[in-house]
Write an enzyme that holds these catalytic residues in place. Structure first.
Site, mmCIF file in Angstrom:
data_model
loop_
_atom_site.group_PDB
_atom_site.id
_atom_site.type_symbol
_atom_site.label_atom_id
_atom_site.label_comp_id
_atom_site.label_asym_id
_atom_site.label_seq_id
_atom_site.Cartn_x
_atom_site.Cartn_y
_atom_site.Cartn_z
ATOM 1 N N GLU A 144 41.321 39.904 42.271
ATOM 2 C CA GLU A 144 41.216 39.985 43.735
ATOM 3 C C GLU A 144 42.398 39.177 44.252
ATOM 4 O O GLU A 144 42.276 38.012 44.608
ATOM 5 C CB GLU A 144 39.873 39.422 44.213
ATOM 6 C CG GLU A 144 39.380 40.053 45.502
ATOM 7 C CD GLU A 144 40.047 39.534 46.765
ATOM 8 O OE1 GLU A 144 41.307 39.458 46.795
ATOM 9 O OE2 GLU A 144 39.335 39.216 47.709
ATOM 10 N N GLU A 153 50.076 38.549 48.483
ATOM 11 C CA GLU A 153 49.703 37.327 47.768
ATOM 12 C C GLU A 153 50.316 37.281 46.373
ATOM 13 O O GLU A 153 49.859 36.541 45.510
ATOM 14 C CB GLU A 153 48.178 37.193 47.689
ATOM 15 C CG GLU A 153 47.534 36.849 49.021
ATOM 16 C CD GLU A 153 46.053 36.530 48.885
ATOM 17 O OE1 GLU A 153 45.540 36.572 47.748
ATOM 18 O OE2 GLU A 153 45.420 36.241 49.909
#
Length: 684
Positions: A144, A153
């Site tokens: 995730e 990210e």
């Protein structure tokens, strides 16, 4: 151990030296994190669980032991799902130590300590082998690592490294695939967030944006928002929803820059300005388990759209607007590096694909000085009309005007409305250059003098020996986070007191802090404890967040753009504190106590706080509510400023009979420029 930290005080403008614990930074990160929001995202959790179960079954069907690598484990939730689904062992990687410690506690509390190993490292530092962090490579990769842009990210470098060093060839991956979608639209509202528009100042006078600003490609960063709160009537689709690219996470991934294009015929004529974008992830190879970030207005029933704040939607601005005609062939181009995306457009008449590979960069500096909400504020016609009306009522032909706000156009308005002389304070060199560009382009260079200094440094000589008759501010300052940080204007006014004429006009003349008890439709999730999540006890996570929230002696409000987060008013708006800018900042603290009855049914999650500025006797501007609250409690908020939100420790179910009330206790401390506050709900 404690340390002294120098922090710029956004209200007083002073550099404060504060003694902080060495744990302060990570407590702030935990307190303001999205961990609770993710755990409350049931759509995400259920689909991850389904995808993990299916991946474990596929590996078992091959007769293999199931070894899982969970990168970015957080609470360890996905690892516990994997073991529950039948995985033989799970390596859970978490780089943030407080989170890794919480994951260890949660794994142990749920009885999985013998099957899950938490590794407190960045995944690129994890080693494999007899003496390594992992004994063997994994055959199931669970991650995730996504943000609003999907890859922001560092998902691509992490996947690239994992496939090279940590997982087996042909491994199962959950999610299996990610796909990015985009739609080309025309939107006056959204375009106003990136380009300065002309302002009608007087009958025959317009303030024009410099050509350098109009030709600038703008800031390259994504604008991530709750796109569900941008109504479809505020934009016109010029093309279909395009599938721009997909990433197969079960195969080796490259973090190298890539470019993709999608050709289509324009569905309508208009100005191509803005790209609306979101993504989805398939949890299985067949694409039967899909977690989508699509906004609510794409659903036949908007109520079915899952709410989440950790993943939102993206708005991108084209480097320049382009006219397209219905039926014309258009190519929408997306480029990405290892962390970000940007878009361009190629029409049938031109070939700009090569040029579109270049990442847009701001060359005019305005996009580095003004945020997207600030651009929207500067372009707000109603707001500008209010300021111009107020200025027109106080300015005289002999007025000496001084402006105090960051990157403000008000001093320029004052000059165009006939003030004899105008000065404006711009302490930031970059902001000063932007204002000087606008002055030169509008032939105001000799009429408005920009002072590159702080207010307390201004002397009579800087003002050509003249005293100020009109002190004007929006007020707006780039350091403002919470509504009362704009009281920096009051401190500036006090520092300039000796340079003001005895009866000088101060605009705005005062500010009033308002409060209102509210029920949030969804925002409450970011602070609500989870307890159990999909059958797993995540109590240690709740405790860690609560400890970080309690790290300060008093609870604090936090800034939120409430136009993105619908809420209902359960009390009337209540003015709780007024600040008189016609007087200097007082030396003694100012307090205010009272209560506001809950007059509507609902769950009171907290209190919304905002400022209203009284420009003149007749003109008031709200930085919070921009329309009266409806009979049902519906609220319409200013999209340009963030409001303050104070979450109650425990939500209160209101019966709406006005017996219960929200009590408040506020103290403004002039020495630090902060408002200490406490709110609670109780029966009389």
């Amino acid at each position: 151990m404690k340390t002294f930290c120098g922090r710029a005080n956004p209200t007083t403008g002073a550099l404060d030296w504060v003694e902080e614990s060495e744990e302060y930074d990570y407590h702030q990160e935990i307190a303001r994190s999205c961990y609770a929001d993710m755990l409350h995202d049931r759509d995400r959790n259920v689909k991850y669980y389904q995808g993990i179960k299916a991946a474990v079954e596929r590996v078992k069907a091959r007769g293999e032991k199931v070894i899982v690598l969970d990168i970015g484990t957080g609470t360890g939730l996905l690892s516990m799902m994997a073991v529950t689904a039948g995985a033989d062992y799970c390596y859970s990687v978490e780089v943030f130590k407080p989170m890794a410690d919480a994951a260890i506690s949660i794994v142990k509390k749920n009885g999985f300590a013998d099957k899950i190993k938490v590794i407190n490292k960045h995944s690129t530092e994890v080693t494999v082998g007899p003496d390594g962090d992992m004994l063997t490579r994994a055959n199931v990769l669970v991650t995730e690592l996504f943000d609003t842009e999907l890859i922001g990210e560092g998902a691509l470098p992490s996947y690239e490294h994992a496939h090279m060093h940590l997982v087996q060839r042909g491994c199962e991956a959950v999610p299996h695939r990610g796909t990015v979608y985009a739609q080309l639209v025309e939107s006056e509202r959204l375009w106003s967030w990136t380009q300065l528009q002309p302002v009608e100042v007087d009958d025959d006078k317009r303030l024009m944006p410099p050509s350098a600003v109009g030709c600038c490609a703008g800031a390259p960063s994504v604008c991530d928002i709750q796109l569900s709160q941008v109504p479809p009537h505020s934009f016109t689709p010029l093309g279909p929803l395009c599938t721009m690219f997909s990433v197969d996470f079960s195969q080796p991934v490259s973090s190298a820059s890539q470019s993709y294009s999608c050709k289509f015929q324009a569905q309508a004529s208009g100005q191509a300005q803005v790209i609306l974008s979101w993504w989805d992830i398939d949890m299985d190879p067949e694409g039967s388990i899909v977690c989508s970030m699509a906004p609510s207005w794409t659903y036949s029933d908007p109520q079915e759209c899952p709410w989440r704040d950790h993943w939102m939607q993206s708005v991108y601005f084209l480097p320049s607007e382009m006219t397209v005609r219905e039926g014309e062939e258009v190519s929408l181009i997306v480029n990405h590096d290892d962390y970000s995306l940007w878009y361009n457009l190629s029409c049938s008449q031109q070939s700009s694909v090569e040029r579109s590979l270049d990442r847009p960069m701001c060359t005019c500096q305005a996009h580095l000085v003004w945020t997207r909400p600030r651009f929207g504020e500067l372009n707000d016609r109603h707001r500008n009309e209010s300021y111009i009306s107020a200025l027109r009522s106080v300015l005289k032909p002999d007025s000496i005007c001084l402006g105090v706000s960051d990157g403000s156009l008000l001093p320029l308005f004052a000059s165009m409305l006939g003030a004899q002389k105008v000065f404006t304070i711009e302490n930031s060199g970059m902001s000063r250059q932007v204002i000087e560009q606008i002055l030169e382009f509008n032939s105001l260079k000799g009429k408005v003098q920009v002072l590159g200094m702080r207010p307390e440094q201004v002397t009579s000589a800087d003002l050509d020996g003249q005293q100020v008759s009109v002190l004007v501010g929006e007020p707006y300052f780039s350091t403002t986070l919470l509504p009362w940080h704009s009281l920096f204007f009051w401190y500036c006014r006090t520092a300039l007191a000796q340079l003001l004429q005895p009866n000088a006009t101060i605009l705005p003349r005062s500010a009033t802090l308002y409060m209102m008890g509210v029920e949030f439709r969804d925002l409450w999730r970011i602070r609500a404890p989870c307890g159990t999540c999909e059958g797993f006890d995540v109590g240690p996570m709740d405790e860690m967040v609560q400890q970080s929230l309690d790290f300060r002696e008093s609870r604090e409000a936090e800034p939120q753009p409430l136009w993105e987060y619908p809420c209902r008013a359960l009390t009337e708006p209540r003015p709780v504190m007024t600040f008189d800018f016609q007087q200097c900042v007082p030396e003694q603290p100012v307090s205010s106590q009272g209560s506001v009855p809950l007059l509507r049914r609902g769950c009171c999650h907290g209190v919304a706080l905002w400022m209203e500025f009284q420009l003149t006797d007749d003109v008031t501007l709200s930085m919070g509510l921009v329309e009266p609250v409806s009979e049902e409690g519906a609220c319409e908020w200013s999209p340009h400023r963030k409001q303050g939100v104070y979450f109650l420790r425990s939500a209160w179910e209101s019966s709406g009979d006005e017996r219960a009330a929200v009590s408040y206790n506020l103290t403004f401390d002039p020495s630090i420029g902060d408002i200490k506050m406490d709110f609670s709900v109780a029966l009389p």
